[in-house]
Motif scaffolding. Structure first.
Motif, PDB file in Angstrom:
ATOM      1  N   LEU A  64       4.921  51.189  28.511  1.00  0.00           N
ATOM      2  CA  LEU A  64       5.111  50.623  27.181  1.00  0.00           C
ATOM      3  C   LEU A  64       5.921  51.543  26.265  1.00  0.00           C
ATOM      4  N   HIS A  65       6.367  52.678  26.789  1.00  0.00           N
ATOM      5  CA  HIS A  65       7.135  53.664  26.030  1.00  0.00           C
ATOM      6  C   HIS A  65       6.355  54.161  24.811  1.00  0.00           C
ATOM      7  N   SER A  80       4.857  42.935  23.845  1.00  0.00           N
ATOM      8  CA  SER A  80       5.882  42.280  23.027  1.00  0.00           C
ATOM      9  C   SER A  80       6.713  41.312  23.868  1.00  0.00           C
ATOM     10  N   VAL A 105       9.343  43.307  31.398  1.00  0.00           N
ATOM     11  CA  VAL A 105       9.029  44.095  30.212  1.00  0.00           C
ATOM     12  C   VAL A 105      10.113  45.157  30.065  1.00  0.00           C
ATOM     13  N   HIS A 106      10.787  45.167  28.920  1.00  0.00           N
ATOM     14  CA  HIS A 106      11.836  46.171  28.647  1.00  0.00           C
ATOM     15  C   HIS A 106      12.855  46.242  29.783  1.00  0.00           C
ATOM     16  N   ASN A 107      13.368  45.096  30.219  1.00  0.00           N
ATOM     17  CA  ASN A 107      14.381  44.991  31.277  1.00  0.00           C
ATOM     18  C   ASN A 107      13.907  45.492  32.635  1.00  0.00           C
ATOM     19  N   CYS A 108      12.605  45.570  32.842  1.00  0.00           N
ATOM     20  CA  CYS A 108      12.027  45.930  34.128  1.00  0.00           C
ATOM     21  C   CYS A 108      11.107  44.802  34.578  1.00  0.00           C
TER      22      CYS A 108
END
Length: 194
Positions: A64-65, A80, A105-108
């Protein structure tokens, strides 16, 4: 009577020692399992029926960074995700069976495995196959494995196969075209030489 008391005390002491050894062994095994869960690259979380995080490993925060995932925060909101992906993820939470889906999620891309944990009425009660879920006390183990590299490899393989088929089709059409042009040309050349 004194001899019986001594025998009973010795038997109890032996049982206590055996149980202590078992408890120490189980504690070591749990410690090793805990270390593995903390070190794994697969993001793991335990959530309740309202999708609130009760426990997570560092891999979830990395995914989730974030520096840390807050306990009692909603797992679904942490991603998100767009509405349709969020709905897909919600459908993965089935209190009756283990389910699997895939989200981005986040381009993954992540493969999501969700397993229900049977609820217990008392802490000392053991989990049995007949345990049932008690509504809001149901909990889930959520494992998110990054499959981006696998997805890219599959896409590359599909693209290479498609290019190979296109190359073969082009070669076959060129051979056919060459044959179709060569035959009339040979006839024309034969006629002109006569």
């Amino acid at each position: 009577a004194f001899s019986e008391q001594v025998d009973i005390l010795e038997a109890l002491e032996n049982k206590v020692q055996e149980r202590t050894k078992e408890t120490v062994k189980q504690a070591r095994e749990l410690q090793i399992i805990g270390m593995v869960l903390q070190a794994t690259e697969t993001a793991i979380a335990i959530v309740d029926a309202q999708y609130r995080i009760e426990w997570s490993n560092p891999a979830l925060a990395n995914m989730l960074h974030k520096d840390k995932v807050e306990v009692n925060s909603c797992l679904l909101h942490a991603f998100s995700l767009p509405k349709e992906s969020l709905d897909t993820l919600k459908l993965t939470f089935d209190p009756d069976s283990e389910t699997e889906s895939e989200i981005a999620v986040h381009n993954c891309f992540y493969r999501v495995n969700v397993s229900p944990i049977p609820a217990q009425d008392h802490a000392d009660e053991t989990i049995t196959e007949t345990s049932t879920f008690k509504g809001s006390s149901a909990r889930f183990i959520v494992a998110l494995k990054d499959v981006t590299a696998q997805r890219e490899r599959e896409n590359s393989e599909k693209k290479a196969q498609k290019e190979e088929l296109l190359k073969k089709a082009m070669l076959n059409s060129m051979e056919t075209l060459s044959h179709e042009i060569r035959t009339p040309l040979q006839g024309i050349m034969g006629m002109t030489s006569l």
